[in-house]
Design an enzyme around this catalytic site. Sequence first.
Site, PDB file in Angstrom:
ATOM      1  CG  ASN A   9      20.169 -19.102  25.975  1.00 30.85           C
ATOM      2  OD1 ASN A   9      21.037 -19.768  25.417  1.00 30.85           O
ATOM      3  ND2 ASN A   9      20.195 -17.776  26.034  1.00 30.85           N
ATOM      4  CE  LYS A  11      21.946 -16.883  29.112  1.00 31.12           C
ATOM      5  NZ  LYS A  11      21.916 -15.729  29.992  1.00 31.12           N
ATOM      6  CG  HIS A  95      20.375 -13.647  24.674  1.00 32.48           C
ATOM      7  ND1 HIS A  95      21.248 -13.067  25.566  1.00 32.48           N
ATOM      8  CD2 HIS A  95      19.525 -14.396  25.411  1.00 32.48           C
ATOM      9  CE1 HIS A  95      20.933 -13.476  26.788  1.00 32.48           C
ATOM     10  NE2 HIS A  95      19.891 -14.288  26.717  1.00 32.48           N
ATOM     11  CD  GLU A  97      23.880 -13.523  27.919  1.00 33.21           C
ATOM     12  OE1 GLU A  97      24.048 -14.547  27.229  1.00 33.21           O
ATOM     13  OE2 GLU A  97      23.283 -13.533  29.021  1.00 33.21           O
ATOM     14  CD  GLU A 167      15.949 -13.642  27.793  1.00 34.86           C
ATOM     15  OE1 GLU A 167      15.800 -14.663  28.457  1.00 34.86           O
ATOM     16  OE2 GLU A 167      16.977 -13.403  27.142  1.00 34.86           O
ATOM     17  N   GLY A 173      20.603 -13.325  34.848  1.00 30.81           N
ATOM     18  CA  GLY A 173      21.737 -13.853  35.604  1.00 30.81           C
ATOM     19  C   GLY A 173      21.998 -13.111  36.900  1.00 30.81           C
ATOM     20  CB  SER A 212      16.414 -14.181  37.719  1.00 28.92           C
ATOM     21  OG  SER A 212      17.696 -13.597  37.568  1.00 28.92           O
TER      22      SER A 212
HETATM   23  P1  13P Z   1      19.038 -16.390  33.576  1.00 24.11           P
HETATM   24  O1  13P Z   1      17.840 -17.316  33.672  1.00 24.11           O
HETATM   25  O2  13P Z   1      20.325 -17.031  33.992  1.00 24.11           O
HETATM   26  O3  13P Z   1      18.773 -15.071  34.246  1.00 24.11           O
HETATM   27  O4  13P Z   1      19.227 -16.061  31.993  1.00 24.11           O
HETATM   28  C1  13P Z   1      18.147 -15.634  31.263  1.00 24.11           C
HETATM   29  C2  13P Z   1      18.514 -15.628  29.835  1.00 24.11           C
HETATM   30  O5  13P Z   1      19.329 -14.849  29.386  1.00 24.11           O
HETATM   31  C3  13P Z   1      17.870 -16.621  28.960  1.00 24.11           C
HETATM   32  O6  13P Z   1      18.099 -16.346  27.623  1.00 24.11           O
END
Ligand code: 13P
Length: 251
Positions: A9, A11, A95, A97, A167, A173, A212
């Site tokens: 992803n 982003k 997601h 976010e 997730e 992150g 992560s």
């Molecule tokens: P990270 O791998 O940066 O923690 O992000 C995970 C994520 O949100 C994938 O959609």
Amino acid sequence: MRMPLIAGNWKMHLTLHEAVELAKAVAAAAEQYSDREVLLYPTFLQFTRVQEAVSGTKVLLGAQNCSAEKDGAFTGEISAAQLRDAGAQYVLIGHSERRHILGEKDDFLKKKIDRVLEQNLKPMLCVGETLSEREAGRAKEVVLNQLLAALQHLHENEWRQITIAYEPVWAIGTGKNATPEDAQRMHSTIRSKISALCPSVAHTVRILYGGSVKPDNIAALMAMPDIDGVLVGGASLKAESFIAILRDAVV
Ligand code: 13P
């Protein structure tokens, strides 16, 4: 047997040039692995160029979001039909976010799932609890409620198009991944719920872990029986780390 799925992803990262170069590097590496699938989620703006770059390879492409509406006067939105037209196969829905920063709620996400399915695309539903929900002992309840709200109305043939990404919000992150055992417990809980909703698909729906994921934890995660792949954020932005994850994603 569920085919492992390794998804990146991207982003709101990468320039157009970086996105195309990264896609080409991933596509070249992916050819070696017939026993796992690779999926990339570029931004909308980069989608077509990335699609051209991976055309004819085994890399699958998805969109990070889509409109909850079919078509019409919705400035700034992109429909599932337009995504299909552009060559998308998957669409990421819910997601964390989008849930927590952009305020998307369960009923809105359910509409998006329906739009994606109407176009014969595959929704990947993200679910996950926040740190405070986890500390309050509510992780399972939160995750299962998200699952039910978005998917419990589906028929068997629709369930066959679904992928789940667990997730935990506190792991995204932050460098703090859930332990493989913790993730496995939640994946197993999710699979049991799917079994109650639609028994015939419980053993075929793939449940990915995200949060992560790095080259040094992929092997332990993939060793868990209900972890069928990963959704990678930060480590998917560099060819070296994403290709290392792909290489070590051995079941
Ligand atoms: P990270 O791998 O940066 O923690 O992000 C995970 C994520 O949100 C994938 O959609």
